[in-house]
Scaffold this active site. Structure first.
Site, PDB file in Angstrom:
ATOM      1  N   ASP A 103       0.805  -1.229   0.000  1.00  0.00           N
ATOM      2  CA  ASP A 103       0.000   0.000   0.000  1.00  0.00           C
ATOM      3  C   ASP A 103       0.834   1.274   0.000  1.00  0.00           C
ATOM      4  OD1 ASP A 103      -2.303  -1.693   0.369  1.00  0.00           O
ATOM      5  OD2 ASP A 103      -1.757  -1.819   2.480  1.00  0.00           O
ATOM      6  N   GLU A 104       2.018   1.210  -0.579  1.00  0.00           N
ATOM      7  CA  GLU A 104       2.894   2.390  -0.576  1.00  0.00           C
ATOM      8  C   GLU A 104       2.471   3.425  -1.604  1.00  0.00           C
ATOM      9  OE1 GLU A 104       3.998  -0.695  -1.109  1.00  0.00           O
ATOM     10  OE2 GLU A 104       5.342  -1.254   0.537  1.00  0.00           O
ATOM     11  N   LYS A 160       2.249   2.301  -5.103  1.00  0.00           N
ATOM     12  CA  LYS A 160       2.963   1.867  -6.319  1.00  0.00           C
ATOM     13  C   LYS A 160       2.119   2.129  -7.565  1.00  0.00           C
ATOM     14  CE  LYS A 160       3.083  -2.242  -4.442  1.00  0.00           C
ATOM     15  NZ  LYS A 160       2.758  -1.991  -3.041  1.00  0.00           N
ATOM     16  N   LYS A 171       0.079   4.466  -8.415  1.00  0.00           N
ATOM     17  CA  LYS A 171       0.132   5.818  -8.974  1.00  0.00           C
ATOM     18  C   LYS A 171       1.405   6.008  -9.810  1.00  0.00           C
ATOM     19  CE  LYS A 171       1.177  10.378  -7.324  1.00  0.00           C
ATOM     20  NZ  LYS A 171       1.190  11.293  -6.184  1.00  0.00           N
ATOM     21  N   ALA A 185      -3.596  -7.359  -4.541  1.00  0.00           N
ATOM     22  CA  ALA A 185      -3.008  -6.026  -4.698  1.00  0.00           C
ATOM     23  C   ALA A 185      -4.197  -5.091  -4.891  1.00  0.00           C
ATOM     24  CB  ALA A 185      -2.115  -5.990  -5.915  1.00  0.00           C
ATOM     25  N   GLY A 186      -4.167  -3.969  -4.222  1.00  0.00           N
ATOM     26  CA  GLY A 186      -5.299  -3.060  -4.376  1.00  0.00           C
ATOM     27  C   GLY A 186      -4.829  -1.690  -4.776  1.00  0.00           C
ATOM     28  N   HIS A 187      -4.487  -1.521  -6.029  1.00  0.00           N
ATOM     29  CA  HIS A 187      -3.993  -0.220  -6.460  1.00  0.00           C
ATOM     30  C   HIS A 187      -5.145   0.760  -6.687  1.00  0.00           C
ATOM     31  CE1 HIS A 187      -0.127  -1.958  -6.896  1.00  0.00           C
ATOM     32  NE2 HIS A 187      -0.495  -2.758  -7.876  1.00  0.00           N
ATOM     33  N   THR A 188      -4.984   1.963  -6.157  1.00  0.00           N
ATOM     34  CA  THR A 188      -5.972   3.003  -6.406  1.00  0.00           C
ATOM     35  C   THR A 188      -5.318   4.060  -7.264  1.00  0.00           C
ATOM     36  OG1 THR A 188      -6.685   2.617  -4.161  1.00  0.00           O
ATOM     37  CG2 THR A 188      -7.626   4.534  -5.264  1.00  0.00           C
ATOM     38  N   GLN A 196       2.154  -5.954  -3.461  1.00  0.00           N
ATOM     39  CA  GLN A 196       2.650  -6.101  -2.086  1.00  0.00           C
ATOM     40  C   GLN A 196       4.054  -5.471  -1.934  1.00  0.00           C
ATOM     41  OE1 GLN A 196       1.644  -9.421  -3.594  1.00  0.00           O
ATOM     42  NE2 GLN A 196      -0.336  -8.489  -3.355  1.00  0.00           N
ATOM     43  N   THR A 198       3.078 -12.601   2.450  1.00  0.00           N
ATOM     44  CA  THR A 198       2.240 -13.082   1.359  1.00  0.00           C
ATOM     45  C   THR A 198       2.888 -14.363   0.812  1.00  0.00           C
ATOM     46  OG1 THR A 198       0.978 -12.311  -0.541  1.00  0.00           O
ATOM     47  CG2 THR A 198       3.321 -11.735  -0.527  1.00  0.00           C
ATOM     48  N   THR A 237      -9.994  -4.480   1.001  1.00  0.00           N
ATOM     49  CA  THR A 237     -10.784  -5.008   2.113  1.00  0.00           C
ATOM     50  C   THR A 237     -11.422  -3.927   2.991  1.00  0.00           C
ATOM     51  OG1 THR A 237      -8.828  -4.986   3.480  1.00  0.00           O
ATOM     52  CG2 THR A 237      -9.269  -7.039   2.293  1.00  0.00           C
ATOM     53  N   PRO A 294      -8.777  -1.116   8.436  1.00  0.00           N
ATOM     54  CA  PRO A 294      -7.876  -0.040   8.858  1.00  0.00           C
ATOM     55  C   PRO A 294      -6.435  -0.552   8.888  1.00  0.00           C
ATOM     56  CG  PRO A 294      -9.302  -0.754  10.673  1.00  0.00           C
ATOM     57  CD  PRO A 294      -9.707  -1.540   9.468  1.00  0.00           C
ATOM     58  N   ARG A 295      -5.519   0.284   8.424  1.00  0.00           N
ATOM     59  CA  ARG A 295      -4.104  -0.133   8.440  1.00  0.00           C
ATOM     60  C   ARG A 295      -3.447   0.320   9.730  1.00  0.00           C
ATOM     61  NH1 ARG A 295      -3.645   2.301   2.390  1.00  0.00           N
ATOM     62  NH2 ARG A 295      -4.592   0.553   1.314  1.00  0.00           N
TER      63      ARG A 295
HETATM   64  P1  GTP Z   1      -0.626  -2.541  -3.121  1.00  0.00           P
HETATM   65  O1  GTP Z   1      -0.122  -3.220  -4.322  1.00  0.00           O
HETATM   66  O2  GTP Z   1      -1.884  -3.158  -2.580  1.00  0.00           O
HETATM   67  O3  GTP Z   1       0.405  -2.463  -2.060  1.00  0.00           O
HETATM   68  O4  GTP Z   1      -1.088  -1.036  -3.559  1.00  0.00           O
HETATM   69  P2  GTP Z   1      -0.351   0.348  -3.799  1.00  0.00           P
HETATM   70  O5  GTP Z   1       1.056   0.305  -3.358  1.00  0.00           O
HETATM   71  O6  GTP Z   1      -0.580   0.784  -5.221  1.00  0.00           O
HETATM   72  O7  GTP Z   1      -1.103   1.354  -2.850  1.00  0.00           O
HETATM   73  P3  GTP Z   1      -2.648   1.754  -2.822  1.00  0.00           P
HETATM   74  O8  GTP Z   1      -3.036   2.276  -4.136  1.00  0.00           O
HETATM   75  O9  GTP Z   1      -3.464   0.698  -2.196  1.00  0.00           O
HETATM   76  O10 GTP Z   1      -2.629   2.864  -1.708  1.00  0.00           O
HETATM   77  C1  GTP Z   1      -2.088   4.043  -1.879  1.00  0.00           C
HETATM   78  C2  GTP Z   1      -3.153   5.108  -1.612  1.00  0.00           C
HETATM   79  O11 GTP Z   1      -2.491   6.308  -1.413  1.00  0.00           O
HETATM   80  C3  GTP Z   1      -4.086   5.363  -2.783  1.00  0.00           C
HETATM   81  O12 GTP Z   1      -5.337   5.757  -2.305  1.00  0.00           O
HETATM   82  C4  GTP Z   1      -3.419   6.505  -3.525  1.00  0.00           C
HETATM   83  O13 GTP Z   1      -4.296   7.314  -4.253  1.00  0.00           O
HETATM   84  C5  GTP Z   1      -2.844   7.272  -2.390  1.00  0.00           C
HETATM   85  N1  GTP Z   1      -1.611   7.980  -2.690  1.00  0.00           N
HETATM   86  C6  GTP Z   1      -0.584   7.597  -3.479  1.00  0.00           C
HETATM   87  N2  GTP Z   1       0.396   8.500  -3.423  1.00  0.00           N
HETATM   88  C7  GTP Z   1      -0.022   9.477  -2.574  1.00  0.00           C
HETATM   89  C8  GTP Z   1       0.565  10.673  -2.072  1.00  0.00           C
HETATM   90  O14 GTP Z   1       1.700  11.037  -2.382  1.00  0.00           O
HETATM   91  N3  GTP Z   1      -0.186  11.406  -1.182  1.00  0.00           N
HETATM   92  C9  GTP Z   1      -1.443  11.045  -0.789  1.00  0.00           C
HETATM   93  N4  GTP Z   1      -2.091  11.808   0.079  1.00  0.00           N
HETATM   94  N5  GTP Z   1      -2.011   9.899  -1.248  1.00  0.00           N
HETATM   95  C10 GTP Z   1      -1.312   9.148  -2.108  1.00  0.00           C
END
Ligand code: GTP
Length: 455
Positions: A43-44, A46, A48, A69-72, A254, A269, A331, A334-335
């Site tokens: 959830d770092e 990645k 974006k 993996a839950g990328h937003t 992850q 994992t 899911t 809360p983290r």
């Molecule tokens: P995993 O593969 O599940 O680990 O996902 P991930 O690493 O892509 O992370 P994920 O998208 O689950 O969570 C990151 C969250 O932080 C998302 O809601 C993003 O939109 C948000 N995000 C990413 N970069 C930034 C940032 O620099 N600032 C803020 N405020 N939010 C961010």
């Protein structure tokens, strides 16, 4: 916005260079095969970075994990997309997305994700290739994920219950079913029956009967037809792409601290989210892999159980959780939140050999008067610990030593140039670089695509 912003623009004018342009040229010069990997417990952010980088690459590939993996990510109109299995390159229309052999594929979820993307105007046809060697994750894998967690009772792992671990177990004990098996519906029922009977013999709470097999086979016949246009020998495709000098970006799911070998086992994992997983999960040689970017939050979060040396319990943790919106994409859980752990980050940099780091969510720390950095570990008797310990008992008892740094106490989310960041924020970034010995090239200051500072 901080007062130092003006000073920053003046500096840029003096220098006569645009930091933003030099950042963009850095993106363009990333090596032919590059990767984005998580440095903490996932959830770092990645997704974006992958989404931003995608337009500089022909192919975005996933090599491990599954729909856990839950990328937003947000597109240029600010529309939110939550991706679980489909690579984050999908929003960039010229990018081909590869789901490699190392990934486990839950077909009902896969088609749901595609339908959702297409109904939001993202075309997927011909742009997603699924490896014929990837293993299929069935609904029953998800069911036994829950049963296994219940069996472990108090020492449960805290999995996403997406069936990832049970599916990799089937793969490793060699009764798994692969995508290519969908092309042989004559032997498919037998294979499925074997898989189910194995699960039933292992888990008391798991029952199945001939009707269930029949229904599942019928369902998978339909999936097989639907999947056919996506099925590809991705090992051949990827190696061809390498020879043709196509640019390939590998998207890690992850993170290293959750790696089956290097993470805080058993709270990990079931795949290899670190650099080694790129070769095993895509079938490309390690020597073709060039730049690897490690993605690290400006603080630390972890979902589920397991050691977390720099965790902040109570109100401090709640503050970070709400400021950073630290609730799981997949899911909603809360983290757990804490300070940045330099010992873990250094360990992660050693394992992966990162060429640079993306420090994300620096904006989340903006309201804190002081920020702590966990810089070293000591045993309970005061003996220094040189590296990240394998032994969970040691980890549970360690004492973390912190450096306290001043906060910047102002909104940095609209700043786009490094030199315009307040001094305290720059000091924080530079102290991290100094401690881990890897440059921070990208800094996240908001969730949007444009909320990135190139350093
Ligand atoms: P995993 O593969 O599940 O680990 O996902 P991930 O690493 O892509 O992370 P994920 O998208 O689950 O969570 C990151 C969250 O932080 C998302 O809601 C993003 O939109 C948000 N995000 C990413 N970069 C930034 C940032 O620099 N600032 C803020 N405020 N939010 C961010």
């Amino acid at each position: 916005v901080c007062a130092s912003a003006k000073t920053g623009s003046a500096v840029i004018q003096e220098k006569g260079v645009s930091e933003f342009d030099s950042g963009l040229s850095r993106l363009e010069s990333l090596s032919q095969v590059s990767g984005v990997l998580g440095c903490q417990w996932g959830d770092e952010g990645k997704g974006k970075l992958v989404d931003i980088l995608a337009k500089h690459f022909d192919i975005v590939a996933r090599c491990q994990g599954g729909a856990n993996a839950g990328h937003t990510i947000y597109n240029s109109e600010g529309k939110k997309f939550a991706l679980h299995l489909v690579p984050s390159g999908i929003l960039n229309e010229d990018t081909v997305c590869v789901i490699g052999n190392g990934v486990v594929v839950h077909l009902p979820g896969f088609f749901k994700e595609i339908e959702s993307l297409e109904s939001n105007g993202v075309s997927c046809q011909g742009r997603i290739l699924v490896s014929d060697r990837a293993h299929l994750l069935f609904d029953f894998h998800q069911e036994i994920d829950g049963l296994r967690e219940a069996e472990l009772a108090k020492s449960f792992i805290g999995t996403t219950r997406r069936g990832i671990g049970p599916c990799y177990s089937s793969k490793v004990i060699r009764n798994g079913i692969r995508v290519s098996d969908l092309r042989h519906m004559d032997t498919f029922p037998q294979k499925l029956d074997l898989l189910l009977s194995d699960a039933a013999s292992r888990f008391q709470g798991f029952n199945y009967g001939p009707d269930m097999v029949r229904q599942e086979v019928e369902r998978y016949k339909r999936f097989a037809e639907k999947l056919e246009p996506f099925i590809t020998d991705t090992v051949h495709f990827m190696n061809d792409a390498v020879s043709q000098k196509k640019k390939i970006l590998v998207e890690g799911g992850q993170a290293t601290m959750l790696d089956i070998d290097f993470g805080t086992y058993p709270f990990v994992t079931s795949s290899s989210p670190s650099a080694g997983g790129i070769s095993t999960g895509l079938g490309i040689a390690p020597r073709v892999v060039g730049d690897l970017i490690g993605v690290v939050k400006a603080y630390t979060t972890r979902v589920g159980s397991g050691p977390f040396p720099t965790e902040i319990l109570g109100k401090g943790g709640d503050l970070l959780r709400f400021a950073g919106q630290e609730f799981g994409t997949t899911t909603g859980r809360p983290r757990r939140c804490g300070w940045l752990d330099i010992v873990a980050l250094k360990y992660c940099c050693q394992i992966n050999g990162f060429s640079s780091l993306n420090l994300t969510k620096l904006d989340v720390l903006s309201d804190l008067p002081e920020i702590q950095l966990g810089v070293s570990y000591k045993q309970i008797d005061g003996t220094p610990i040189q590296s990240f310990p394998a032994d969970l008992r040691v980890l549970e008892q360690i004492k973390v030593e912190y450096e306290v740094m001043p906060g910047w106490l102002c909104d940095i989310s609209s700043i786009r140039k490094y030199s315009e960041l307040p001094k305290a924020a720059r000091q924080y970034v530079e102290r991290i670089e100094e401690l881990v010995g890897v440059p921070v090239h990208y800094i996240g200051i908001g969730p949007g695509r444009d909320a990135l500072i190139y350093k």
